[in-house]
Structures are given as structure tokens and as C-alpha cells.
Write an enzyme that holds these catalytic residues in place. Structure first.
Site, PDB file in Angstrom:
ATOM      1  N   SER A  31      39.853  45.763  43.415  1.00  0.00           N
ATOM      2  CA  SER A  31      40.769  45.936  42.291  1.00  0.00           C
ATOM      3  C   SER A  31      40.040  46.572  41.126  1.00  0.00           C
ATOM      4  CB  SER A  31      41.309  44.556  41.877  1.00  0.00           C
ATOM      5  OG  SER A  31      41.918  44.573  40.611  1.00  0.00           O
ATOM      6  N   TYR A  61      39.077  35.653  38.371  1.00  0.00           N
ATOM      7  CA  TYR A  61      39.662  36.601  39.326  1.00  0.00           C
ATOM      8  C   TYR A  61      38.809  37.860  39.416  1.00  0.00           C
ATOM      9  CZ  TYR A  61      42.724  39.932  41.579  1.00  0.00           C
ATOM     10  OH  TYR A  61      43.221  40.879  42.435  1.00  0.00           O
TER      11      TYR A  61
END
Length: 343
Positions: free
Chosen positions: A140, A164
Site C-alpha cells: 500500500s 497499519y
């Protein structure tokens, strides 16, 4: 120039006749990827797990065309057995905890899923490396963390701070270490914010805005609307996965990380206003936040020139067209749900 692709023996498509193992296949992006691989003639194997009854994977018939297997992604022996017994040639690793807010509340489970789950899978892949043609690991733009210079290029240092973001950076580094150390044909795909039909994570801005507009409510912004993001349609994300998988048949391209995004950042408030306009609504959004929510990054977007010049991938879905079709999908989905509930 795009990298040449090597077709699987006897096939016109690089994926026809291949067995692909897709972790996270029941999810938003995973279901679209499974559907695309099936269209290419691949056999798609997906770990069996509880599936939301409203997921595209089930509602739109993707599940029925995949081979579901009993496989515990937290157990090395289980992964090794499935890869060997099913004759898996391609692995797409999308299974992860994907919500930033959830990661901030539950870091332990996030690290277990996103980090430990990645090294267990890669170690299982190493044990059957003679049959593998490629492993693509989902990463990501969050893996980069806060950067002084934007857009991110693949050479931008990974400097994440929050759970995250750290989990994605760890998985990213682990994956590439397996290429460098063991010669495993693995690559990493760092994607922008993905939107499109079928995302039922209502905490995300596009699904929740579409739901609010379809229900006649004011869309809610948790920030002040100023954070800027790179938005990529799910169909373009899927094509990026396939482009990276094809690249792994080319000598010298294993171990790479690739960015895939639109390269055109948009403020969250602008995105919501576009959806309001496309929905033919004049309602005003409800801004509840001030600045960027804690644990999130203010500005993020990707430089995707490498994947464009070397693999021939470029986004094809224009933002307004993608948002309009996405809104129509949610409107139809919610109307069907309402009709079923009142029957």
C-alpha cells in the site's frame, strides 16, 4: 517498453490453464481479481472462510466458480499442504487487516494477520518453489509513511509510524527479502486508495458516501476534508496485479516493488462533492473533523511511471466515470436489500 510475457504451456493467455491461489479472495479487491483470473482461463483456488452474505464473491457468483480449500493462513503446514496438493503456480497474497482505524485499535491482530501471515505464506511458497511461477504480495502507499517529497517513487524510503502502515511496510520488506535471499519469484504491488463496486467496508469514504447519498443522508467526513489521496478504480488495481504477475516470468524482475495509482491527488472533500454531483444531489456534507484524524497521513499519492514504462500498465478508468458507476452499483445494491427486507 512493456516486459514480454511468457504464456503458460499451450495457452494464448499468460494465465490460461494456470492454478492461482488468491488469499483474501472473498474480499473487495480479491473478488474482482478472482473474477478476472477466471476470465483469463485460470483455475482459482481460495482459502475457505466465513463470507459475508452480501459480498460480491457470493452474490455475483464468483465463489461458485472458484475451488475453495480448507487452509489456515496462520498455520505453515496447512499452507504448505494446499500449495503442494493443489499444484499452485501463481500466488496473489491479498489477505490482510485493511482498515487503518481497526489497526490503531487492535495492533496485535493486525500484526498477526499482515506480518506473520505474510512470512508463513512465503515460507510455504519457498518449500514448493520448483512449481511456482510467481508470487505477488499486496502492499500500500501507506507503507511509505509521511514523506517530505511527493509523489512517492519506489525509491522513497519506507518510514511508517502507525500500526497499519508499519504492518504493510514489514510485509513489503519480508516479501522482497525472499527474492533477494532465496531467489523466490516474488514482487510487491504498492497500491493507492482503491474504490469501486462491492466494497462493504462502510468506514471507507467512497462506500459510506455512496450509501448516505442513496439513503438521502448527508455524507459524514471524519476529517475537515483537506487530506489528499490517490484514488484508483478496482479494475485498474486488478490489471496492475496481472501486470506484475506477468513480469515475474521475465529474468531480473523478481524482488521489485511497483507503485500503481492515478498520480492525481484529490482532497477528500472534493471527492465527496464529486459524488454528490454525480448522484444528482444538492445535499451538503457534514464535516465533523478538524485536520487529519490521528493515526492517518495527511497527503499521499504515487508516482507510477515505472510500472507504466516497464510493464505497460496505466490506469484506464477515469475518476468521474468510475465514481458514477460505483454509485450506481451501491444504489442498486441498497435498493435490492431494502426490497428484500420489506418482503
Amino acid at each position: 517498453m512493456p516486459a514480454p510475457s511468457r504464456a503458460f504451456p499451450g495457452s494464448a493467455s499468460p494465465f490460461a490453464g494456470a492454478t492461482a491461489f488468491v488469499t483474501g479472495g472473498q474480499g473487495f479487491v480479491g473478488a474482482h481479481l478472482c473474477e478476472r483470473l477466471l476470465a483469463e482461463g485460470a483455475r482459482v483456488v481460495v482459502p475457505r472462510r466465513d463470507v459475508h452474505p452480501d459480498s460480491r464473491f457470493r452474490r455475483e457468483g464468483v465463489e461458485a466458480r472458484c475451488d475453495l480449500v480448507d487452509c489456515d493462513l496462520a498455520d505453515f503446514a496447512s499452507l504448505q499442504r494446499v500449495l503442494a496438493e493443489e499444484g499452485v503456480e501463481l500466488v496473489f497474497h491479498l489477505a490482510a487487516q485493511t482498515i487503518v482505524g481497526t489497526a490503531n485499535r487492535a495492533p496485535l491482530s493486525t500484526f498477526e494477520s499482515n506480518v506473520r501471515g505474510t512470512w508463513l505464506l512465503l515460507e510455504a511458497c519457498r518449500s514448493v518453489s520448483d512449481q511456482l511461477r510467481g508470487v505477488v504480495v499486496a502492499s500500500s502507499d501507506k507503507a511509505y509513511g509521511q514523506a517530505e517529497q511527493l509523489p512517492y517513487t519506489e525509491d522513497t524510503p519506507l518510514q511508517p509510524r502507525y500500526p497499519y502502515d508499519v504492518s504493510k511496510a514489514c510485509a513489503d520488506l519480508i516479501a522482497r527479502s525472499y527474492a533477494a535471499t532465496f531467489g523466490l519469484p516474488v514482487a510487491v504491488l504498492r497500491l493507492a486508495n482503491i474504490y469501486g463496486p462491492g466494497d462493504l467496508n462502510w468506514s471507507r469514504i467512497v462506500p459510506e458516501t455512496c450509501r448516505a447519498l442513496a439513503e438521502g443522508r448527508r455524507p459524514v467526513l471524519r476529517s475537515d476534508g483537506s487530506p489528499r489521496r490517490d484514488f484508483l478504480h478496482v479494475a485498474d488495481a486488478v490489471e496492475a496485479y496481472l501486470a506484475v504477475a506477468r513480469s515475474l516470468t521475465v529474468p531480473g524482475l523478481a524482488g521489485r516493488a511497483w507503485n500503481a495509482g492515478s498520480g492525481r491527488p484529490l482532497a477528500v472533500i472534493e471527492l465527496v462533492e464529486r459524488l454528490i454531483e454525480l448522484a444528482g444531489n444538492s445535499i451538503a456534507p457534514e464535516v465533523r473533523g478538524a485536520g487529519t484524524p490521528r493515526g492517518e497521513i495527511d497527503e499521499q499519492w504515487l508516482d507510477s511511471r515505472a510500472i507504466a514504462s516497464e510493464l505497460g500498465w496505466r490506469p484506464q478508468v477515469e475518476l468521474d466515470a468510475g465514481l458514477a458507476s460505483t454509485y450506481q452499483w451501491y444504489r442498486a445494491f441498497l435498493a435490492e436489500k431494502a426490497t428484500a427486507a420489506s418482503a
